[in-house]
Scaffold this motif. Sequence first.
Motif, short mmCIF file in Angstrom:
data_model
loop_
_atom_site.label_atom_id
_atom_site.label_comp_id
_atom_site.label_asym_id
_atom_site.label_seq_id
_atom_site.Cartn_x
_atom_site.Cartn_y
_atom_site.Cartn_z
N ASP A 1 58.50 52.52 88.11
CA ASP A 1 57.20 53.14 87.85
C ASP A 1 57.06 54.47 88.57
O ASP A 1 56.47 55.41 88.04
N GLN B 1 56.51 58.04 86.69
CA GLN B 1 55.38 58.89 87.08
C GLN B 1 55.86 60.28 87.47
O GLN B 1 55.28 61.28 87.05
N ASN C 1 56.19 57.60 80.14
CA ASN C 1 55.97 56.16 80.18
C ASN C 1 57.26 55.47 80.62
O ASN C 1 58.34 55.86 80.18
N LYS C 2 57.16 54.44 81.46
CA LYS C 2 58.39 53.82 81.97
C LYS C 2 59.22 53.15 80.89
O LYS C 2 60.42 52.94 81.09
N GLU C 3 58.64 52.85 79.75
CA GLU C 3 59.43 52.28 78.66
C GLU C 3 60.51 53.27 78.19
O GLU C 3 61.54 52.86 77.67
N ARG C 4 60.26 54.56 78.39
CA ARG C 4 61.27 55.57 78.03
C ARG C 4 62.55 55.36 78.84
O ARG C 4 63.65 55.61 78.37
#
Length: 198
Positions: free
Chosen positions: A31, A35, A40-43
């Motif tokens: 995360d 940030q 987005n962390k899904e990337r």
Amino acid sequence: MAWDTERTRRRLLDAATAEFAEHGLAGARVDRIAQAAGVNKERIYQYFGKKDDLFAAVLGTRLRASMDDVPMTGVGADAVGDYAGRLFEHHVADGVIPRLVFWEGLERGPAAAAAAARVEYHREKLTRFQALLPGVDRDTAGELLLTIVSLVNAWPVLGQLDRLLVGDGSGTDRVAERRAAIVATATAAASAALERAR
């Protein structure tokens, strides 16, 4: 507007490099990487897979770049010493590769040595290094390269040992002194290897 995939990958690699260098693999947080990269962390999972794979991509990218940034040129013991000195300068100026390599050793150990991309990188690096030492067999060249890499990577992350063993360096250019010691060691070891090969 189309998504700039390559730019996003670069931002993620840059953010992950800083995170892993500071916190290691276990302490890094996906995360925080997302940030810092502004995504987005899904990337991260989409582009790199799991956190271990992202760490491997970060280290692999930095190592590949360093092989281009610090080319192996010339032939003979002086060429080996010159390479060791320039690699030391590179790693002191950057500082990231030594930290990542130490974290990798502590946290990934044998798994890193089994990764196909790392095996290929080191095979290529050793082939280039062996070309500096005509007549020296691959195992001997590998021992010498391991010695150089160990010396070069250790100093930026083990500063406490420098202070304990050498002192605070008041009034001296400690980086230049350490560089000279590494160059002398690498040159002498290369000279000995070449002599044995004759």
